[in-house]
Design a protein around this motif. Structure first.
Motif, PDB file in Angstrom:
ATOM      1  N   TYR A 137       0.836  -1.205   0.000  1.00 50.17           N
ATOM      2  CA  TYR A 137       0.000   0.000   0.000  1.00 50.17           C
ATOM      3  C   TYR A 137       0.871   1.256   0.000  1.00 50.17           C
ATOM      4  N   VAL A 138       0.480   2.221  -0.819  1.00 51.73           N
ATOM      5  CA  VAL A 138       1.129   3.528  -0.815  1.00 51.73           C
ATOM      6  C   VAL A 138       0.195   4.508  -0.116  1.00 51.73           C
ATOM      7  N   THR A 139       0.526   4.843   1.119  1.00 52.00           N
ATOM      8  CA  THR A 139      -0.340   5.706   1.924  1.00 52.00           C
ATOM      9  C   THR A 139       0.372   6.959   2.422  1.00 52.00           C
ATOM     10  N   ASN A 140       1.686   7.057   2.201  1.00 51.95           N
ATOM     11  CA  ASN A 140       2.432   8.213   2.691  1.00 51.95           C
ATOM     12  C   ASN A 140       3.624   8.481   1.784  1.00 51.95           C
ATOM     13  N   CYS A 141       4.345   9.539   2.080  1.00 48.59           N
ATOM     14  CA  CYS A 141       5.465   9.942   1.223  1.00 48.59           C
ATOM     15  C   CYS A 141       6.581   8.896   1.207  1.00 48.59           C
ATOM     16  N   PHE A 142       6.792   8.238   2.325  1.00 43.69           N
ATOM     17  CA  PHE A 142       7.823   7.193   2.383  1.00 43.69           C
ATOM     18  C   PHE A 142       7.482   6.060   1.421  1.00 43.69           C
ATOM     19  N   ASP A 143       6.222   5.620   1.433  1.00 46.80           N
ATOM     20  CA  ASP A 143       5.789   4.567   0.505  1.00 46.80           C
ATOM     21  C   ASP A 143       5.937   5.026  -0.941  1.00 46.80           C
ATOM     22  N   ALA A 144       5.522   6.267  -1.201  1.00 50.25           N
ATOM     23  CA  ALA A 144       5.556   6.782  -2.569  1.00 50.25           C
ATOM     24  C   ALA A 144       6.984   6.876  -3.101  1.00 50.25           C
ATOM     25  N   THR A 145       7.939   7.185  -2.227  1.00 49.08           N
ATOM     26  CA  THR A 145       9.329   7.318  -2.651  1.00 49.08           C
ATOM     27  C   THR A 145       9.836   6.032  -3.285  1.00 49.08           C
ATOM     28  N   ALA A 146       9.458   4.884  -2.727  1.00 46.92           N
ATOM     29  CA  ALA A 146       9.898   3.601  -3.280  1.00 46.92           C
ATOM     30  C   ALA A 146       9.383   3.413  -4.704  1.00 46.92           C
ATOM     31  N   SER A 147       8.126   3.773  -4.944  1.00 45.93           N
ATOM     32  CA  SER A 147       7.575   3.635  -6.291  1.00 45.93           C
ATOM     33  C   SER A 147       8.175   4.640  -7.263  1.00 45.93           C
ATOM     34  N   PHE A 148       8.424   5.865  -6.795  1.00 43.16           N
ATOM     35  CA  PHE A 148       9.043   6.855  -7.670  1.00 43.16           C
ATOM     36  C   PHE A 148      10.396   6.370  -8.181  1.00 43.16           C
ATOM     37  N   SER A 149      11.087   5.529  -7.403  1.00 40.38           N
ATOM     38  CA  SER A 149      12.391   5.016  -7.817  1.00 40.38           C
ATOM     39  C   SER A 149      12.289   4.167  -9.084  1.00 40.38           C
ATOM     40  N   TYR A 150      11.087   3.633  -9.350  1.00 39.34           N
ATOM     41  CA  TYR A 150      10.871   2.781 -10.518  1.00 39.34           C
ATOM     42  C   TYR A 150      10.034   3.475 -11.594  1.00 39.34           C
ATOM     43  N   GLN A 151       9.659   4.709 -11.373  1.00 37.57           N
ATOM     44  CA  GLN A 151       8.771   5.411 -12.297  1.00 37.57           C
ATOM     45  C   GLN A 151       9.571   6.112 -13.384  1.00 37.57           C
ATOM     46  N   THR A 152       9.292   5.769 -14.641  1.00 34.91           N
ATOM     47  CA  THR A 152      10.021   6.350 -15.773  1.00 34.91           C
ATOM     48  C   THR A 152       9.197   7.378 -16.529  1.00 34.91           C
ATOM     49  N   THR A 153       7.927   7.525 -16.185  1.00 36.20           N
ATOM     50  CA  THR A 153       7.061   8.506 -16.836  1.00 36.20           C
ATOM     51  C   THR A 153       6.765   9.648 -15.866  1.00 36.20           C
ATOM     52  N   GLN A 154       6.236  10.743 -16.387  1.00 37.88           N
ATOM     53  CA  GLN A 154       5.915  11.859 -15.501  1.00 37.88           C
ATOM     54  C   GLN A 154       4.805  11.500 -14.524  1.00 37.88           C
ATOM     55  N   VAL A 155       3.813  10.739 -15.010  1.00 35.15           N
ATOM     56  CA  VAL A 155       2.651  10.415 -14.179  1.00 35.15           C
ATOM     57  C   VAL A 155       2.467   8.899 -14.114  1.00 35.15           C
ATOM     58  N   CYS A 156       2.188   8.396 -12.918  1.00 36.12           N
ATOM     59  CA  CYS A 156       1.764   7.014 -12.727  1.00 36.12           C
ATOM     60  C   CYS A 156       0.462   7.028 -11.951  1.00 36.12           C
ATOM     61  N   PHE A 157      -0.520   6.284 -12.419  1.00 37.83           N
ATOM     62  CA  PHE A 157      -1.811   6.177 -11.744  1.00 37.83           C
ATOM     63  C   PHE A 157      -1.904   4.821 -11.041  1.00 37.83           C
ATOM     64  N   TYR A 158      -2.451   4.837  -9.815  1.00 38.82           N
ATOM     65  CA  TYR A 158      -2.605   3.592  -9.075  1.00 38.82           C
ATOM     66  C   TYR A 158      -3.892   3.624  -8.263  1.00 38.82           C
ATOM     67  N   GLY A 159      -4.178   2.515  -7.563  1.00 40.45           N
ATOM     68  CA  GLY A 159      -5.382   2.414  -6.738  1.00 40.45           C
ATOM     69  C   GLY A 159      -5.080   1.693  -5.449  1.00 40.45           C
ATOM     70  N   HIS A 160      -5.826   0.620  -5.149  1.00 43.54           N
ATOM     71  CA  HIS A 160      -5.558  -0.324  -4.071  1.00 43.54           C
ATOM     72  C   HIS A 160      -5.921   0.169  -2.665  1.00 43.54           C
ATOM     73  N   THR A 161      -5.627   1.416  -2.320  1.00 41.42           N
ATOM     74  CA  THR A 161      -5.913   1.909  -0.963  1.00 41.42           C
ATOM     75  C   THR A 161      -7.346   2.404  -0.828  1.00 41.42           C
TER      76      THR A 161
END
Length: 237
Positions: free
Chosen positions: A126-150
């Protein structure tokens, strides 16, 4: 181009139909689904048909995988387990194969789609805070990524540091990356029962989160009639 992005339908037909109707009224001509089409509510087959008929990009969610496979469900809460066991009985073999064939991550035009996280999409974190989001940004190659789950709409941006920004309309800024939770169409968990989805206007370079009312009474009645736990019809958790 205006694209409507929705996630976590969870077999809530009334919510899905209301979202699609609202999106079209807003001029959306493209759609994308971020997973969890099924699970919880009573219309998995109808919701699957609608999403498939759209011919839009779709990624696999954990409930899609749970419903389409015979994998153990111990990691899910008891309500989710009961709903998925019931859902398995509703789906055809062809529908199961289709769900399991969905990719975990897709790049569409200039943005990315994922249900959970980019760093380990199949672990359903789950991405619920900035710490969680930082991990995903490390793998993001586009300007925008859309997600759900939470099931909670949220926008994170990375411009050096990662920060949590408003979920109201925003204008995309050059050089900034965005990790955008579009909320849940079928079962919001932020105290607002209305269905949530996002609109991405690629020409205006804007993102917006919209909320849409739907016939929740009918959804609740269907859940009871199917023998599913009545609490699944609360609308918002």
């Amino acid at each position: 181009m205006k694209m409507a992005l929705f996630s976590d339908i969870h077999a809530n037909l009334e919510a899905l139909e209301s979202v699609l109707s609202d999106a079209r009224s807003q001029g959306c001509d493209q759609f994308a689904c971020l997973g969890d089409i099924v699970g919880y509510a009573a219309d998995p087959v109808a919701c699957l048909k609608i999403v498939r008929d759209l011919g839009c990009p779709v990624v696999r969610g954990n409930h899609d995988e749970g419903a389409a496979s015979e994998s153990p469900l111990e990691e899910l809460n008891p309500l989710a387990q009961k709903a998925l066991l019931w859902t398995r009985e509703q789906l055809s073999e062809e529908q199961r194969v289709w769900l399991l064939g969905l990719k975990l991550v897709r790049r569409v035009r200039e943005f990315t789609l994922v249900h959970a996280t980019l760093d380990s999409p199949g672990n359903w974190g789950y991405v619920t805070n900035c710490f969680d989001a930082t991990a995903s940004f490390s793998y993001q190659t586009t300007q925008v990524c859309f997600y759900g789950h939470t099931h909670v709409p949220r926008i994170f941006e990375k411009c050096g540091a990662v920060c949590d920004v408003t979920t109201e309309d925003i204008v995309l800024r050059r050089g900034v990356q965005y990790f955008v939770n579009v909320g849940s169409t079928g079962q919001p968990r932020d105290g607002d029962w209305r269905a949530a989805y996002a609109i991405h206007d690629t020409e205006a370079q804007t993102l917006s989160i919209r909320r849409v009312a739907y016939d929740i009474g009918t959804t609740r009645a269907k859940i009871r009639a199917a023998g599913l736990p009545p609490s699944l019809g609360r609308g918002s958790f």
